[in-house]
Each structure stands twice: as structure tokens, then as C-alpha cells.
Design a protein around this motif. Structure first.
Motif, mmCIF file in Angstrom:
data_model
loop_
_atom_site.group_PDB
_atom_site.id
_atom_site.type_symbol
_atom_site.label_atom_id
_atom_site.label_comp_id
_atom_site.label_asym_id
_atom_site.label_seq_id
_atom_site.Cartn_x
_atom_site.Cartn_y
_atom_site.Cartn_z
ATOM 1 N N ARG A 159 57.220 55.536 8.321
ATOM 2 C CA ARG A 159 55.902 54.894 8.344
ATOM 3 C C ARG A 159 55.269 54.964 9.729
ATOM 4 N NH1 ARG A 159 55.636 49.829 7.749
ATOM 5 N NH2 ARG A 159 57.850 49.278 7.774
ATOM 6 N N ALA A 160 56.089 54.861 10.783
ATOM 7 C CA ALA A 160 55.555 54.960 12.148
ATOM 8 C C ALA A 160 55.077 56.370 12.448
ATOM 9 C CB ALA A 160 56.616 54.518 13.150
ATOM 10 N N ILE A 161 55.863 57.370 12.049
ATOM 11 C CA ILE A 161 55.467 58.760 12.277
ATOM 12 C C ILE A 161 54.183 59.084 11.511
ATOM 13 C CG2 ILE A 161 56.141 61.172 11.934
ATOM 14 C CD1 ILE A 161 59.100 60.189 12.238
ATOM 15 N N ALA A 162 54.163 58.722 10.244
ATOM 16 C CA ALA A 162 52.975 58.979 9.429
ATOM 17 C C ALA A 162 51.766 58.211 9.960
ATOM 18 C CB ALA A 162 53.248 58.598 7.975
ATOM 19 N N GLY A 163 51.996 57.003 10.463
ATOM 20 C CA GLY A 163 50.903 56.209 11.008
ATOM 21 C C GLY A 163 50.297 56.826 12.252
ATOM 22 N N ALA A 164 51.141 57.417 13.101
ATOM 23 C CA ALA A 164 50.629 58.080 14.307
ATOM 24 C C ALA A 164 49.785 59.295 13.932
ATOM 25 C CB ALA A 164 51.779 58.481 15.216
ATOM 26 N N LEU A 165 50.236 60.057 12.927
ATOM 27 C CA LEU A 165 49.439 61.198 12.453
ATOM 28 C C LEU A 165 48.096 60.710 11.918
ATOM 29 C CD1 LEU A 165 52.099 63.319 10.499
ATOM 30 C CD2 LEU A 165 51.269 63.684 12.819
ATOM 31 N N ARG A 166 48.123 59.676 11.130
ATOM 32 C CA ARG A 166 46.891 59.141 10.533
ATOM 33 C C ARG A 166 45.941 58.625 11.610
ATOM 34 N NH1 ARG A 166 49.408 56.481 7.146
ATOM 35 N NH2 ARG A 166 49.496 54.478 8.222
ATOM 36 N N ASP A 167 46.478 57.906 12.583
ATOM 37 C CA ASP A 167 45.653 57.350 13.661
ATOM 38 C C ASP A 167 44.990 58.452 14.476
ATOM 39 O OD1 ASP A 167 44.734 55.016 15.186
ATOM 40 O OD2 ASP A 167 46.028 55.757 16.781
#
Length: 403
Positions: A272-280
Motif C-alpha cells: 500500500r505504501a509503494i502503490a501510494g507513492a506511485l499514485r501521489d
């Protein structure tokens, strides 16, 4: 939303006491792990670490300053002076009010704490120095940075174990992006290589007694390190107007909590953190070319992290380059993400992917391209830096080439 760039960097760690020396070591795949030189090392089971050697505080600070500065604060100030010099700014006038400090550390002044416990409990002394508290407190380094450079904006410390400096840099990024500050000194520092610090980690039974081998089937645990890395983050438009050299642009950040276990990592929380950084950052998985992994060399971390990366990146995971530089500079706990940001700058600025040294045997559960043992020449547009901490605290940064 403001764009945020890095215009200054400084460090001291087991590889070197400056950025050029550290990057040279990373290019060469040179390790900084060796025998520890500390008091009572014979009472330890773990006798290796990535220790800063040849550090003489009297060459950098006055006698009065040394009385106030724990080893982790000394490291912080040394690295910050390099970063501020490279950025080429002073903070007199209005800029000082619009600049802040946010640093990461897990233990703070642990050396001071260890020495004074000895004085009271082992040597039987009834008094300690009056500056023990301001020397050991976790915000000491941030406070001294604000005083040294006349920085009068928001200044504080983040303590999230091994994710501390990634959290700190992420918060600095968000504060500038939102317009709360024009610039920030940020990064992290740690100096846990004292008897008590190592003995505490021994109790967890996650430490290697011979080497750090991230992602290798025969890995035997993590190796502690120490040091600091400090960066100057500022608004892109401000940097462009003043003609500053831009080292890289910070474009995304995410943080999550596992909410599951105090020591065991969670694939879901990391993903979730990795995907969140991509999304951000507004990125697709195929935009990322390199990940500086948390990669501690423990079985639980390495397998969990590889699984999380595979989940987020899907088919692109096979084309990603991933490495852990902890095999070179050790696991500097709260300062480790800041030191690892230098590896990201190496990839973005010099097209050199730092290697995972110490790699000996492929692990089927870590079946990704971990850039084993030798640095690789490759041009990557965007990199991620992962940090996953005890307590289930995760922080991932996305950084791209200088605009």
C-alpha cells in the motif's frame, strides 16, 4: 501545489565523510562493515558493524559544543554543513522564517544515554552532567540545526524506527508542496553503535555475526550502521530563479501502517505504501526503473518486500532493478533512508545503479533483479526509496531526474 527539488546534500557514514566519497564507494561496491571498535566489545556476540572510523569531533566543533553534542548530533551538523554549502543559501532575513527542519532518528542521543547509565549504575556516581537531557533528547539535532543556521520555521523530529528519515523527508516534501514552507533541511541520523545499543539489538536475534547479504539465500541477518545524511529541499521556482544546481526532484510520498505486528512486516502494508507513492506522484508502474529497497538481510523483510514489489508492479517487476545498499553502509536505523537517498541520486544523476553486495545464492522467494555485487550502468527516469520499520510503519518516496 509547489514542485519540490533537492539542491544540497551532505553525509557522514561508514563509507565516507562526504557525498563524493560515499558515491564512489557505492559505484565500486565497496563495503564499510568491519570489526567494531567500542568499549566492552568482548562482551558482545555481534562484533561487526558499519562504524564511522576516523571521526575527530574536535576538528569540527569547539570544546563547549562537544559538551552539548551527542555523536548523532555531531554527525547531523557535519552533514548539514555540506548540504547548506552546496545549496548556497544563508537564512538571514525572511528566508529563515520560511525554512524549517525535520529530521529522523530512532534512538537520538543513545551514546550519551549509554555513557551516563554506566556512570550511575556501574561506577556508582550520584550525579551526571547538567546537559545530559538536552544532549540525549531526540530533538537535539534538529534544535542545533535551527540554531546553527538561523532557521526559524517549523522544526521537529520524527521517530518511527527504521522509517524515521523517510518519514522526515516525506513530511518536508509535503510542507513545501503545500506552501507551508519555502525550504527545509531534512534527512536523518543515528549513532547506536555503543555497547547498550548493540546489546539491545542482539536480543531481537535478527543480527548477523559475519556479513549483511540482502536477498541472498544464505543471508543471516542485518548489520547495524551509523551516520547521517542531510538534504536541502526547496521550491522548484525558487531554485530556478536563483540558478541553483538541482540534484533531483521529489515527486511523491506515501506512508502506511500495518496495524498487525510489532516486529513482523506485512506485505499488504508495504504494498500500500509503494502503490501510494506511485499514485501521489502520478506514476504508472512502468515509469519506475530502480527501487532502493529496505533490504535488511533478514529473512522476514527480504521475502516480504519482494512479494510487495511483485504485487504492485505485476509484469513490470521482472524489468525493475532493485538493490539494497545496506550491505555497504549497514542499517543505520533512523538514519538509513537518508543515507540511501544518496544511492537514488547516484542512479538519477550518474546513471549508475548501486549493487547489492554480498549476494551469493539466489533465493526463489526473492526472484527479482537485485543487481548482485557489481554496479550497473543504466538510465532510469524515476526511482523509489523504500523504508519499512518495526511497529509496521512504512514510508516510500518517489524521486525523478532533475528537471
Amino acid at each position: 501545489m509547489k514542485r519540490v527539488v533537492i539542491t544540497g546534500a551532505g553525509t557522514i557514514n561508514a563509507l565516507a565523510q562526504d557525498v563524493p566519497g560515499t558515491l564512489a564507494a557505492m559505484r565500486e561496491g565497496r563495503g564499510g562493515i568491519g570489526p567494531l571498535d567500542i568499549r566492552d566489545v568482548d562482551r558482545l556476540n555481534v562484533k561487526i558493524g558499519a562504524q564511522v572510523k576516523g571521526w575527530h569531533p574536535e576538528d569540527h566543533f569547539s570544546r563547549q559544543q562537544i559538551l552539548l553534542y551527542d555523536r548523532y548530533t555531531q554527525f547531523t551538523l557535519h552533514a548539514a554543513r555540506q548540504a547548506v554549502a552546496q545549496a548556497g543559501l544563508d537564512f538571514d532575513g525572511h528566508l529563515g522564517y520560511e525554512t524549517g527542519v525535520v529530521l529522523g532518528t530512532a534512538g537520538g542521543g543513545l551514546t550519551t544515554q549509554d555513557e551516563n547509565y554506566r556512570a550511575v549504575y556501574e561506577e556508582g556516581k550520584n550525579r551526571v552532567h547538567p546537559f545530559v537531557v538536552p544532549k540525549l533528547m531526540n530533538n537535539a539535532a534538529a534544535s542545533h540545526l535551527s540554531m546553527e543556521f538561523n532557521i526559524k520555521g517549523p522544526s521537529f523530529t520524527v521517530a518511527t524506527a527504521c522509517a524515521s528519515s523517510n518519514h522526515a523527508m516525506g513530511l518536508a516534501f509535503q510542507m513545501i508542496r503545500s506552501g507551508a514552507c519555502r525550504a527545509m533541511l531534512t534527512g536523518g541520523a543515528e549513532a547506536m553503535l555503543c555497547f547498550g545499543g548493540i546489546k539491545a539489538w542482539e536480543g531481537l536475534r535478527v543480527m548477523s555475526t559475519d556479513a549483511c547479504r540482502p536477498f541472498s539465500l544464505n543471508r543471516s541477518g542485518m548489520v547495524q550502521g551509523e551516520g547521517a545524511a542531510i538534504y536541502f529541499f526547496e521550491e522548484y521556482e525558487q531554485a530556478r530563479r536563483r540558478g541553483a544546481e538541482i540534484l533531483a526532484e521529489v515527486i511523491g510520498f506515501a506512508m502506511t501502517s500495518d496495524a498487525s505486528d510489532i516486529v513482523m512486516p506485512s506485505k499488504q502494508g508495504a504494498a500500500r505504501a509503494i502503490a501510494g507513492a506511485l499514485r501521489d506522484a502520478g506514476l504508472n508502474p512502468e515509469d519506475v526503473g530502480y527501487i532502493n529497497a529496505h533490504g535488511t538481510g533478514t529473512s522476514a523483510n527480504d521475502k516480504t518486500e519482494c512479494a510487495a514489489i511483485a504485487d504492485v508492479f505485476g509484469p513490470h517487476a521482472d524489468r525493475l532493478m532493485i538493490s539494497s545498499t545496506k550491505a555497504m553502509h549497514g542499517h543505520a536505523i533512523g538514519g538509513t533512508g537518508a543515507i540511501e537517498m544518496l544511492a537514488c541520486l547516484l542512479a538519477l544523476r550518474e546513471d549508475v545503479i548501486p549493487p547489492t553486495i554480498g549476494y551469493e545464492e539466489p533465493d526463489p522467494e526473492c526472484a527479482l533483479d537485485v543487481v548482485p555485487n557489481v554496479a550497473r550502468q543504466a538510465r532510469v527516469p524515476v526511482v523509489l526509496s523504500n523504508a519499512f520499520a518495526f511497529g509496521g510503519m512504512n514510508a516510500v518516496l518517489a524521486v525523478r531526474r532533475a528537471p
